[in-house]
Design a protein around this motif. Sequence first.
Motif, short mmCIF file in Angstrom:
data_model
loop_
_atom_site.label_atom_id
_atom_site.label_comp_id
_atom_site.label_asym_id
_atom_site.label_seq_id
_atom_site.Cartn_x
_atom_site.Cartn_y
_atom_site.Cartn_z
N LYS A 1 4.06 11.09 -0.86
CA LYS A 1 3.57 9.73 -0.69
C LYS A 1 4.47 8.94 0.24
O LYS A 1 5.66 9.27 0.38
CB LYS A 1 3.48 9.03 -2.05
CG LYS A 1 2.52 9.69 -3.03
CD LYS A 1 2.49 8.96 -4.35
CE LYS A 1 1.53 9.62 -5.33
NZ LYS A 1 1.49 8.91 -6.64
N ARG B 1 -6.24 3.82 5.30
CA ARG B 1 -5.03 4.64 5.08
C ARG B 1 -4.17 4.56 6.34
O ARG B 1 -4.15 5.45 7.18
CB ARG B 1 -5.42 6.07 4.74
CG ARG B 1 -6.29 6.17 3.50
CD ARG B 1 -6.71 7.59 3.22
NE ARG B 1 -5.59 8.41 2.77
CZ ARG B 1 -5.62 9.73 2.67
NH1 ARG B 1 -6.72 10.39 3.00
NH2 ARG B 1 -4.57 10.39 2.24
N ASP C 1 8.10 4.96 -2.45
CA ASP C 1 8.14 6.33 -1.95
C ASP C 1 8.59 6.33 -0.48
O ASP C 1 7.77 6.26 0.43
CB ASP C 1 6.77 7.00 -2.09
CG ASP C 1 6.33 7.13 -3.54
OD1 ASP C 1 6.85 8.02 -4.23
OD2 ASP C 1 5.49 6.32 -3.98
N THR D 1 0.83 -1.20 0.00
CA THR D 1 0.00 0.00 0.00
C THR D 1 0.87 1.26 0.00
O THR D 1 1.89 1.31 0.68
CB THR D 1 -0.92 0.01 1.23
OG1 THR D 1 -1.86 -1.06 1.12
CG2 THR D 1 -1.66 1.32 1.38
N THR D 2 0.43 2.26 -0.75
CA THR D 2 1.06 3.58 -0.73
C THR D 2 0.05 4.58 -0.17
O THR D 2 -1.11 4.60 -0.57
CB THR D 2 1.49 4.02 -2.14
OG1 THR D 2 2.49 3.13 -2.63
CG2 THR D 2 2.05 5.43 -2.13
N ILE D 3 0.49 5.39 0.77
CA ILE D 3 -0.36 6.41 1.37
C ILE D 3 -0.06 7.75 0.70
O ILE D 3 1.08 8.22 0.72
CB ILE D 3 -0.11 6.53 2.89
CG1 ILE D 3 -0.26 5.15 3.56
CG2 ILE D 3 -1.05 7.55 3.50
CD1 ILE D 3 -1.62 4.52 3.42
N ASP D 4 -1.08 8.36 0.12
CA ASP D 4 -0.94 9.63 -0.59
C ASP D 4 -1.41 10.77 0.31
O ASP D 4 -2.58 10.83 0.69
CB ASP D 4 -1.76 9.59 -1.88
CG ASP D 4 -1.47 10.76 -2.81
OD1 ASP D 4 -0.88 11.76 -2.35
OD2 ASP D 4 -1.83 10.67 -4.00
#
Length: 336
Positions: free
Chosen positions: A89, A231, A94, A80-83
Amino acid sequence: MIIQLDKNISEKNKKAITDKMSSLKFKPTEVLTQKGDYLIGTGKADFDIRDLGQMAGIQDIHMVSDDYQLVSRKWKVDYTTIDLGDGVKVGANDFAIMAGPCSIESEEQIVKVIDHLKANNVKIMRGGVYKPRSSPYSFRGLGIDGLKLWHQHAKAAGIKIITEVMQVSQIAEMYDYIDMYQVGARNTQNFNLLDELGKVDKPVLIKRGISGTIEELLYSAEYVFSGGNERLLLCERGIRTYEKASRNTMDLNAIPILKEKTHLPIIADPSHGIGIRHHVEPITLASIMAGADGVIFETHEIPEKAYSDGQQTLNFRESDNMIARIRKTLELRESF
Protein backbone atom coordinates in the motif's frame (compact mmCIF):
# COMPACT_ATOMS: atom_id res chain seq x y z
CA MET A 1 -19.63 21.48 -5.32
CA ILE A 2 -19.33 17.71 -4.96
CA ILE A 3 -22.39 15.54 -4.39
CA GLN A 4 -21.83 11.91 -3.42
CA LEU A 5 -24.77 9.87 -4.65
CA ASP A 6 -26.23 6.77 -3.03
CA LYS A 7 -24.87 3.58 -4.52
CA ASN A 8 -28.24 2.44 -5.87
CA ILE A 9 -29.77 5.81 -6.69
CA SER A 10 -32.64 5.70 -9.15
CA GLU A 11 -32.48 7.57 -12.43
CA LYS A 12 -35.55 9.52 -11.36
CA ASN A 13 -33.86 10.80 -8.21
CA LYS A 14 -30.64 11.54 -10.09
CA LYS A 15 -32.54 13.62 -12.65
CA ALA A 16 -34.31 15.51 -9.88
CA ILE A 17 -30.93 16.40 -8.35
CA THR A 18 -29.39 17.54 -11.66
CA ASP A 19 -32.49 19.61 -12.43
CA LYS A 20 -32.24 21.25 -9.02
CA MET A 21 -28.53 21.98 -9.56
CA SER A 22 -29.34 23.62 -12.91
CA SER A 23 -32.04 25.74 -11.31
CA LEU A 24 -29.43 26.94 -8.80
CA LYS A 25 -27.19 27.95 -11.73
CA PHE A 26 -24.73 25.08 -11.25
CA LYS A 27 -23.68 22.95 -14.21
CA PRO A 28 -23.87 19.26 -13.20
CA THR A 29 -21.30 16.74 -14.45
CA GLU A 30 -21.53 13.09 -13.44
CA VAL A 31 -18.31 11.29 -12.49
CA LEU A 32 -18.46 7.53 -11.98
CA THR A 33 -15.29 6.03 -10.47
CA GLN A 34 -14.21 2.69 -9.01
CA LYS A 35 -15.34 3.89 -5.60
CA GLY A 36 -18.35 6.10 -6.08
CA ASP A 37 -20.86 8.04 -8.14
CA TYR A 38 -20.48 11.82 -7.94
CA LEU A 39 -22.09 14.92 -9.38
CA ILE A 40 -19.69 17.84 -9.78
CA GLY A 41 -21.34 21.23 -9.82
CA THR A 42 -19.58 24.23 -11.31
CA GLY A 43 -21.02 27.65 -10.67
CA LYS A 44 -20.76 30.71 -8.45
CA ALA A 45 -24.27 31.26 -7.12
CA ASP A 46 -24.94 31.46 -3.37
CA PHE A 47 -27.64 29.12 -2.04
CA ASP A 48 -28.67 27.23 1.07
CA ILE A 49 -26.92 23.85 0.87
CA ARG A 50 -29.91 22.28 2.61
CA ASP A 51 -31.93 22.86 -0.56
CA LEU A 52 -29.92 20.05 -2.11
CA GLY A 53 -28.68 18.03 0.83
CA GLN A 54 -32.14 16.85 1.87
CA MET A 55 -33.02 15.40 -1.54
CA ALA A 56 -33.46 11.65 -1.95
CA GLY A 57 -30.42 9.81 -3.32
CA ILE A 58 -27.76 12.11 -1.86
CA GLN A 59 -25.26 10.50 0.49
CA ASP A 60 -23.24 13.65 1.18
CA ILE A 61 -22.64 17.11 -0.24
CA HIS A 62 -19.55 19.33 -0.04
CA MET A 63 -18.93 22.89 -1.12
CA VAL A 64 -15.43 23.09 -2.66
CA SER A 65 -14.12 26.43 -3.84
CA ASP A 66 -11.14 24.97 -5.73
CA ASP A 67 -11.56 24.36 -9.45
CA TYR A 68 -9.76 21.04 -8.91
CA GLN A 69 -12.58 19.63 -6.82
CA LEU A 70 -12.22 15.85 -6.66
CA VAL A 71 -8.55 15.87 -5.68
CA SER A 72 -9.07 18.64 -3.13
CA ARG A 73 -8.76 17.92 0.59
CA LYS A 74 -11.64 20.32 1.23
CA TRP A 75 -14.14 17.51 0.74
CA LYS A 76 -12.08 14.46 1.72
CA VAL A 77 -10.29 15.07 5.00
CA ASP A 78 -8.81 11.58 5.36
CA TYR A 79 -5.78 10.89 3.18
CA THR A 80 -6.17 8.35 0.39
CA THR A 81 -4.31 5.03 0.48
CA ILE A 82 -3.53 3.24 -2.78
CA ASP A 83 -3.70 -0.57 -2.51
CA LEU A 84 -1.53 -2.43 -5.03
CA GLY A 85 -2.52 -5.83 -3.69
CA ASP A 86 -0.56 -8.47 -1.77
CA GLY A 87 -0.27 -6.15 1.21
CA VAL A 88 1.53 -3.41 -0.73
CA LYS A 89 0.00 0.00 0.00
CA VAL A 90 0.98 3.63 -0.51
CA GLY A 91 -0.28 6.60 1.47
CA ALA A 92 -1.40 7.62 4.96
CA ASN A 93 0.39 5.18 7.29
CA ASP A 94 1.98 3.16 4.49
CA PHE A 95 5.24 4.75 3.36
CA ALA A 96 6.43 3.36 0.01
CA ILE A 97 9.94 2.91 -1.34
CA MET A 98 10.10 2.55 -5.12
CA ALA A 99 13.51 1.87 -6.63
CA GLY A 100 15.14 0.60 -9.79
CA PRO A 101 17.06 1.70 -12.85
CA CYS A 102 16.21 4.58 -15.11
CA SER A 103 15.93 2.14 -18.04
CA ILE A 104 15.26 -1.56 -18.23
CA GLU A 105 18.30 -2.79 -20.17
CA SER A 106 18.47 -6.61 -20.07
CA GLU A 107 17.22 -9.74 -18.33
CA GLU A 108 20.44 -9.95 -16.32
CA GLN A 109 19.95 -6.40 -15.07
CA ILE A 110 16.32 -7.12 -14.12
CA VAL A 111 17.32 -10.12 -12.02
CA LYS A 112 20.10 -8.25 -10.21
CA VAL A 113 17.88 -5.28 -9.36
CA ILE A 114 15.08 -7.56 -8.11
CA ASP A 115 17.56 -9.43 -5.90
CA HIS A 116 18.75 -6.09 -4.51
CA LEU A 117 15.19 -4.96 -3.76
CA LYS A 118 14.24 -8.25 -2.12
CA ALA A 119 17.30 -8.05 0.13
CA ASN A 120 16.04 -4.66 1.33
CA ASN A 121 12.36 -5.65 1.56
CA VAL A 122 11.40 -3.13 -1.14
CA LYS A 123 8.18 -4.15 -2.86
CA ILE A 124 7.95 -1.73 -5.81
CA MET A 125 10.40 -1.59 -8.72
CA ARG A 126 10.65 1.40 -11.04
CA GLY A 127 12.14 1.36 -14.51
CA GLY A 128 11.51 2.62 -18.02
CA VAL A 129 10.72 0.52 -21.08
CA TYR A 130 9.64 3.56 -23.10
CA LYS A 131 12.04 6.43 -22.50
CA PRO A 132 11.42 10.06 -23.49
CA ARG A 133 14.92 11.34 -24.25
CA SER A 134 16.04 14.83 -25.16
CA SER A 135 18.22 13.40 -27.94
CA PRO A 136 16.62 11.08 -30.54
CA TYR A 137 19.91 9.16 -30.66
CA SER A 138 19.88 8.13 -26.98
CA PHE A 139 18.66 4.72 -25.77
CA ARG A 140 14.86 4.82 -25.76
CA GLY A 141 13.95 1.57 -24.04
CA LEU A 142 13.22 -2.09 -24.76
CA GLY A 143 9.50 -1.54 -25.32
CA ILE A 144 6.73 -4.04 -24.67
CA ASP A 145 8.99 -7.08 -25.03
CA GLY A 146 11.22 -5.74 -22.26
CA LEU A 147 8.16 -5.09 -20.10
CA LYS A 148 6.91 -8.66 -20.53
CA LEU A 149 10.30 -10.03 -19.51
CA TRP A 150 10.43 -7.70 -16.51
CA HIS A 151 6.90 -8.67 -15.47
CA GLN A 152 7.77 -12.35 -15.58
CA HIS A 153 10.62 -11.95 -13.09
CA ALA A 154 8.89 -9.35 -10.91
CA LYS A 155 5.74 -11.42 -10.50
CA ALA A 156 7.75 -14.48 -9.45
CA ALA A 157 9.53 -12.34 -6.84
CA GLY A 158 6.42 -10.62 -5.49
CA ILE A 159 7.60 -7.22 -6.75
CA LYS A 160 5.18 -4.59 -8.08
CA ILE A 161 6.01 -2.64 -11.25
CA ILE A 162 5.70 1.09 -11.95
CA THR A 163 6.73 2.33 -15.39
CA GLU A 164 6.11 5.30 -17.63
CA VAL A 165 3.38 5.39 -20.25
CA MET A 166 4.05 7.91 -23.00
CA GLN A 167 1.06 7.71 -25.32
CA VAL A 168 -2.55 6.54 -25.42
CA SER A 169 -1.80 3.49 -27.58
CA GLN A 170 0.52 2.08 -24.91
CA ILE A 171 -2.07 2.01 -22.12
CA ALA A 172 -3.82 -1.18 -23.23
CA GLU A 173 -0.69 -3.08 -24.26
CA MET A 174 0.97 -2.35 -20.91
CA TYR A 175 -2.08 -3.05 -18.75
CA ASP A 176 -1.53 -6.76 -18.01
CA TYR A 177 2.15 -6.29 -17.14
CA ILE A 178 2.21 -3.34 -14.74
CA ASP A 179 0.84 -2.39 -11.33
CA MET A 180 1.07 1.39 -11.68
CA TYR A 181 1.29 3.74 -14.63
CA GLN A 182 3.65 6.70 -14.41
CA VAL A 183 2.97 9.93 -16.28
CA GLY A 184 6.32 11.62 -16.79
CA ALA A 185 7.10 15.32 -16.46
CA ARG A 186 6.89 15.85 -20.23
CA ASN A 187 3.37 14.38 -20.37
CA THR A 188 1.82 15.95 -17.29
CA GLN A 189 -0.31 18.18 -19.52
CA ASN A 190 -0.94 15.62 -22.25
CA PHE A 191 -4.68 15.81 -21.64
CA ASN A 192 -5.58 13.11 -24.15
CA LEU A 193 -3.35 10.69 -22.23
CA LEU A 194 -4.79 11.82 -18.88
CA ASP A 195 -8.35 11.38 -20.16
CA GLU A 196 -7.62 7.80 -21.23
CA LEU A 197 -5.91 6.96 -17.94
CA GLY A 198 -9.14 8.02 -16.27
CA LYS A 199 -10.80 5.00 -17.90
CA VAL A 200 -8.48 2.34 -16.44
CA ASP A 201 -8.61 0.60 -13.09
CA LYS A 202 -4.93 0.85 -12.23
CA PRO A 203 -3.11 3.42 -10.09
CA VAL A 204 -1.52 6.38 -11.86
CA LEU A 205 1.43 8.39 -10.54
CA ILE A 206 1.61 11.86 -12.09
CA LYS A 207 4.91 13.71 -12.00
CA ARG A 208 5.06 17.48 -11.80
CA GLY A 209 5.80 19.16 -15.11
CA ILE A 210 9.30 20.39 -15.87
CA SER A 211 8.20 23.98 -15.31
CA GLY A 212 4.80 23.20 -13.85
CA THR A 213 3.13 24.84 -10.89
CA ILE A 214 1.58 23.00 -7.98
CA GLU A 215 -1.85 24.07 -9.20
CA GLU A 216 -1.19 22.67 -12.67
CA LEU A 217 -0.20 19.33 -11.14
CA LEU A 218 -3.49 19.23 -9.25
CA TYR A 219 -5.42 20.06 -12.42
CA SER A 220 -3.68 17.14 -14.18
CA ALA A 221 -4.82 14.80 -11.42
CA GLU A 222 -8.35 16.20 -11.69
CA TYR A 223 -8.42 15.17 -15.35
CA VAL A 224 -7.76 11.53 -14.42
CA PHE A 225 -10.11 11.52 -11.42
CA SER A 226 -12.95 13.12 -13.38
CA GLY A 227 -12.46 10.47 -16.05
CA GLY A 228 -13.30 7.76 -13.53
CA ASN A 229 -9.99 6.74 -11.94
CA GLU A 230 -9.42 7.95 -8.39
CA ARG A 231 -6.40 5.73 -7.71
CA LEU A 232 -3.92 8.57 -8.04
CA LEU A 233 -0.55 9.64 -6.65
CA LEU A 234 1.34 12.90 -7.20
CA CYS A 235 5.12 13.20 -7.53
CA GLU A 236 7.40 16.15 -6.83
CA ARG A 237 10.47 15.67 -9.05
CA GLY A 238 12.00 19.12 -9.18
CA ILE A 239 11.32 21.99 -11.55
CA ARG A 240 13.41 23.90 -14.07
CA THR A 241 14.69 27.23 -12.78
CA TYR A 242 17.59 29.52 -13.63
CA GLU A 243 19.86 27.50 -11.31
CA LYS A 244 22.48 25.38 -13.16
CA ALA A 245 24.28 23.77 -10.20
CA SER A 246 21.80 20.86 -10.15
CA ARG A 247 19.74 19.10 -12.79
CA ASN A 248 16.51 20.55 -11.39
CA THR A 249 15.47 22.55 -8.36
CA MET A 250 13.85 20.09 -5.94
CA ASP A 251 10.85 21.94 -4.53
CA LEU A 252 10.61 20.58 -0.99
CA ASN A 253 8.07 23.33 -0.31
CA ALA A 254 5.65 21.52 -2.61
CA ILE A 255 5.38 18.47 -0.35
CA PRO A 256 3.72 20.09 2.71
CA ILE A 257 1.71 22.41 0.43
CA LEU A 258 0.34 19.44 -1.52
CA LYS A 259 -0.38 17.57 1.70
CA GLU A 260 -2.50 20.56 2.72
CA LYS A 261 -4.29 20.91 -0.61
CA THR A 262 -5.00 17.28 -1.60
CA HIS A 263 -5.90 13.94 -0.07
CA LEU A 264 -3.76 12.06 -2.62
CA PRO A 265 -0.42 10.44 -1.65
CA ILE A 266 2.66 12.56 -2.37
CA ILE A 267 5.81 10.86 -3.66
CA ALA A 268 9.26 12.49 -3.84
CA ASP A 269 11.71 11.79 -6.67
CA PRO A 270 15.12 12.95 -5.40
CA SER A 271 17.05 11.39 -8.31
CA HIS A 272 15.52 13.76 -10.85
CA GLY A 273 15.03 16.44 -8.22
CA ILE A 274 18.74 17.14 -7.86
CA GLY A 275 20.36 14.90 -10.46
CA ILE A 276 23.63 14.45 -8.55
CA ARG A 277 24.29 11.01 -7.07
CA HIS A 278 25.96 11.98 -3.80
CA HIS A 279 23.21 14.50 -3.00
CA VAL A 280 20.30 12.11 -3.58
CA GLU A 281 20.30 10.78 -0.01
CA PRO A 282 20.04 14.11 1.88
CA ILE A 283 17.25 15.25 -0.45
CA THR A 284 15.47 11.92 0.12
CA LEU A 285 15.64 12.26 3.90
CA ALA A 286 14.57 15.91 3.74
CA SER A 287 11.56 14.88 1.62
CA ILE A 288 10.54 12.39 4.28
CA MET A 289 10.71 15.01 7.02
CA ALA A 290 8.69 17.37 4.79
CA GLY A 291 5.86 14.79 4.85
CA ALA A 292 6.25 12.66 1.71
CA ASP A 293 4.26 9.40 1.57
CA GLY A 294 6.98 7.66 -0.41
CA VAL A 295 10.12 8.06 -2.47
CA ILE A 296 11.05 6.86 -5.93
CA PHE A 297 14.75 6.73 -6.79
CA GLU A 298 17.16 5.23 -9.29
CA THR A 299 19.58 2.39 -8.53
CA HIS A 300 21.81 0.26 -10.77
CA GLU A 301 24.56 -2.26 -10.09
CA ILE A 302 27.12 -0.11 -11.94
CA PRO A 303 25.67 3.39 -12.57
CA GLU A 304 28.68 4.34 -14.70
CA LYS A 305 27.54 1.72 -17.23
CA ALA A 306 23.83 2.58 -17.09
CA TYR A 307 22.22 3.34 -20.45
CA SER A 308 20.69 6.54 -19.04
CA ASP A 309 20.90 8.90 -16.03
CA GLY A 310 23.95 7.24 -14.48
CA GLN A 311 25.02 10.53 -12.91
CA GLN A 312 22.01 10.51 -10.58
CA THR A 313 21.77 6.75 -9.98
CA LEU A 314 22.89 5.05 -6.76
CA ASN A 315 24.89 1.83 -6.85
CA PHE A 316 23.59 -1.06 -4.77
CA ARG A 317 25.81 -0.30 -1.76
CA GLU A 318 24.67 3.33 -1.73
CA SER A 319 21.09 2.19 -2.12
CA ASP A 320 21.44 -0.29 0.78
CA ASN A 321 22.71 2.48 3.04
CA MET A 322 20.05 4.97 1.99
CA ILE A 323 17.16 2.53 2.48
CA ALA A 324 18.40 1.84 6.01
CA ARG A 325 18.53 5.60 6.71
CA ILE A 326 15.08 6.08 5.17
CA ARG A 327 13.65 3.69 7.73
CA LYS A 328 15.48 5.37 10.60
CA THR A 329 14.20 8.76 9.42
CA LEU A 330 10.65 7.42 9.31
CA GLU A 331 11.01 6.29 12.92
CA LEU A 332 12.18 9.79 13.82
CA ARG A 333 9.26 11.40 11.96
CA GLU A 334 6.75 9.15 13.68
CA SER A 335 8.14 10.11 17.09
CA PHE A 336 7.16 13.77 16.63
